[in-house]
Scaffold this active site. Structure first.
Site, mmCIF file in Angstrom:
data_model
loop_
_atom_site.group_PDB
_atom_site.id
_atom_site.type_symbol
_atom_site.label_atom_id
_atom_site.label_comp_id
_atom_site.label_asym_id
_atom_site.label_seq_id
_atom_site.Cartn_x
_atom_site.Cartn_y
_atom_site.Cartn_z
ATOM 1 N N LYS A 127 0.847 -1.191 0.000
ATOM 2 C CA LYS A 127 0.000 0.000 0.000
ATOM 3 C C LYS A 127 0.883 1.242 0.000
ATOM 4 C CE LYS A 127 -3.878 1.818 2.790
ATOM 5 N NZ LYS A 127 -4.710 1.533 3.991
ATOM 6 N N SER A 144 -9.642 1.789 2.740
ATOM 7 C CA SER A 144 -8.499 2.541 2.215
ATOM 8 C C SER A 144 -7.448 1.658 1.558
ATOM 9 C CB SER A 144 -7.872 3.399 3.309
ATOM 10 O OG SER A 144 -7.153 2.630 4.235
ATOM 11 N N SER A 194 -10.083 -1.158 7.075
ATOM 12 C CA SER A 194 -9.408 -0.914 5.801
ATOM 13 C C SER A 194 -8.592 -2.075 5.258
ATOM 14 C CB SER A 194 -8.522 0.336 5.901
ATOM 15 O OG SER A 194 -9.334 1.478 5.873
#
Length: 567
Positions: free
Chosen positions: A127, A209, A233
């Site tokens: 990420k 997210s 998330s």
């Protein structure tokens, strides 16, 4: 994007998909290799990259069927097909310009001294809030132009552990900008790449997210990915993208070098296509880090989570269902409830005792508490200010949260894009917060509400080993307690489900996946993984529905091996 050109069509080998049985490798955290039997999909004589497991890829590498360079080339080509072209899923914000070099070096190391372990030469996405060496050529920006070309002091601890284990850091997965902590806007949007979407529902909500980590892993743009969770998330994008997600106990994995939201709730975990792959990754990234004092209170020995892969693990286990929590946020779709109820019968057949209902003993207090927002408001400002202050260089001149707000206002054409993405309300609220007595009281109240008087008290009252919830309503109690969740695919909305309007993404549509969450007390990842694995092996839900055709890349290893692929 590190795009690859000249990808040939699939050769004749890639036109035939067969399922074969073979021995796959599982590895201890220290790299010792053992074996177990598994069913795997192959395209011609190569693993199908849509579903290929880490162990299967490692076996092919070890047997010389293909190289890590081949793997990287294939994954880069798959990213090129669907990331900004075709369905434009926007799952990968950038690829690593050093990935092919890393792969070549790891191939040579394999030839000269053997593999380091099961991740040797395996491409993994991270990420975009997880720092990687600036000298390598990738940014770490949380999706924002404000940190573009900023220089981090070092790899994030989890990135360093992947690198030490021999993983190829393939690129950065896109994400909801600032982990959705900037303000209210759709999941999957960041200024740097735009609005991401699901590979299962055209223009579908990718959720949470860690959206890009979910989308990319779901369709085989990498072997697996790391995500981060503050509240939902990892588990939400895993649910919406038909994956296994592990949200670890806060403190099991280091957050150092990860752009933060809340020191009290942030955690880093794996997102993968199988429980086995998630267990492999967690075994590598877990462990203490002197730079993150939360990790110094974890149990002294990091478990080898691959030893939790026991298909009989549900025998004799007691699992509880806090059924009133189904309506915590919104009423669940009837098909999700029906699939969840059916899963209980499956687990009973596997030897589990299901206590239904087993309501949270403090249900009323949980659903009305505002302590989480109080803590996050203050933590966000403190954490971002500290992270930015430790950067070696920030070309935009941003120094703190106040500077981020001002940067967004000055570059509204890039960052505050109408009509859906103009909000930075959370930033402003956080900037105006202070660490007062209400904040310190809320920290204590959160931990007790979610943990001692919530999950722990409920487990104790009913004599349970874990709790079960549909993933969409599972995250909050574990988030405020800092406790773990392991989720696996549960089912799909029916193919005749109407397409919700795209505003700009669709909240639901035909074949949208959803998951089931196993929730436990602190440091119970091993047990939760074992329960999730037993359920997964009995159901094999993931491959019952594939992503929509345009979202599935066609490039396979057959296009790369043997010189048919040209960069």
């Amino acid at each position: 994007m590190g795009a690859q050109k000249g990808v040939s069509g699939l050769g004749w080998l890639a036109l035939v998909t067969v399922t074969v049985s073979l021995f796959i490798q599982a590895a201890d955290a220290d790299g010792q290799v053992s074996f177990q039997l598994a069913e795997v999909d192959r395209v011609g004589s190569f693993p199908d990259l849509y579903e290929a497991s880490i162990s299967e890829l490692q076996k092919g590498l070890q047997n010389g069927e293909f190289s890590s360079v081949d793997l990287v080339q294939a994954y880069l080509a798959r990213i090129e097909e669907v990331n900004m072209k075709g369905p434009a899923l926007r799952a990968v914000i950038e690829t690593n310009p050093s990935a092919l070099q890393q792969a070549a070096e790891l191939d040579n190391e394999r030839r000269t001294s053997g593999p380091r372990g099961l991740l040797h030469g395996i491409p993994i996405l991270l990420k975009d809030n997880i720092a990687t060496l600036h000298s390598e050529g990738m940014n770490t920006t949380a999706g924002s132009y404000a940190l573009l070309h900023s220089v981090v002091p070092r790899d994030a601890h989890v990135a360093a552990k992947l690198r030490d284990a021999g993983a190829v850091l393939l690129g950065k997965a896109s994400m909801s900008e600032w982990s959705s902590a900037r303000g209210t806007f759709p999941s999957g949007f960041s200024a740097r790449i735009g609005q991401g979407s699901s590979p299962y529902v055209p223009l579908g909500n990718p959720c949470g997210s860690s959206s890009g980590s979910g989308v990319a892993t779901a369709i085989g743009l990498a072997a697996a990915a790391l995500g981060t969770e503050t509240d939902g998330s990892i588990v939400c994008p895993s649910s919406f993208n038909n994956l296994v997600g592990v949200k670890p106990t806060v403190g099991l994995t280091s957050r150092k070098g990860v752009i933060p939201i809340s020191q009290h709730q942030d955690t880093v975990g794996p997102m993968a296509r199988s429980v086995a792959d998630a267990a492999i990754l967690l075994s590598i990234i877990a462990g203490p880090d002197p730079r993150d004092n939360y990790t110094l209170v974890q149990p002294p020995a990091v478990p080898n989570y691959t030893k939790a892969l026991n298909a009989s693990a549900l025998r004799g286990v007691r699992l509880g269902v806090p059924r009133r929590f189904f309506n915590y946020r919104n009423s669940l779709d009837e098909h999700i409830i029906a699939a969840f109820n059916s899963s209980l019968d499956t687990m009973r057949a596997l030897g589990a005792t299901i206590v239904d209902p087993a309501e949270f003993v403090n249900h009323e207090e949980l659903v009305v508490s505002t302590n989480e927002s109080i803590v996050i408001d203050v933590d966000l400002k403190h954490g971002l200010n500290k992270y930015i202050s430790e950067l070696v260089h920030v070309p935009t001149g941003v120094k703190d949260l106040a500077g981020l707000i001002a940067f967004n206002e000055a570059h509204a054409d890039l960052e505050l894009v109408p009509p859906y993405w103009t909000s930075q309300s959370q930033f402003i609220t956080s900037q105006n917060s202070s660490a007062d007595q209400a904040y310190y009281d809320a920290i204590i109240a959160n931990r007790e509400l979610g943990g001692k008087h919530g999950i722990d008290a409920t487990l104790h009252k009913y004599g349970l080993d874990a709790l079960l919830l549909p993933t969409l309503v599972s995250s909050m109690p574990a988030a405020i307690a800092g406790y773990p969740i392991v989720m696996v695919p549960l089912g799909f909305l029916p193919p005749d489900t109407p397409l919700a309007p795209a505003e700009p993404t669709r909240i639901s549509g035909p074949n949208q996946p959803f998951g089931i969450a196993f929730i436990g007390s602190a440091w119970t990842e091993f047990e939760l993984i074992s329960y999730a694995y037993a359920y997964e092996q009995a159901t094999h839900t993931r491959l019952k529905v594939r992503a929509f055709p345009e979202a599935v890349p066609t490039t396979q290893l057959a296009d790369v091996v043997g010189g048919r692929f040209h960069t």
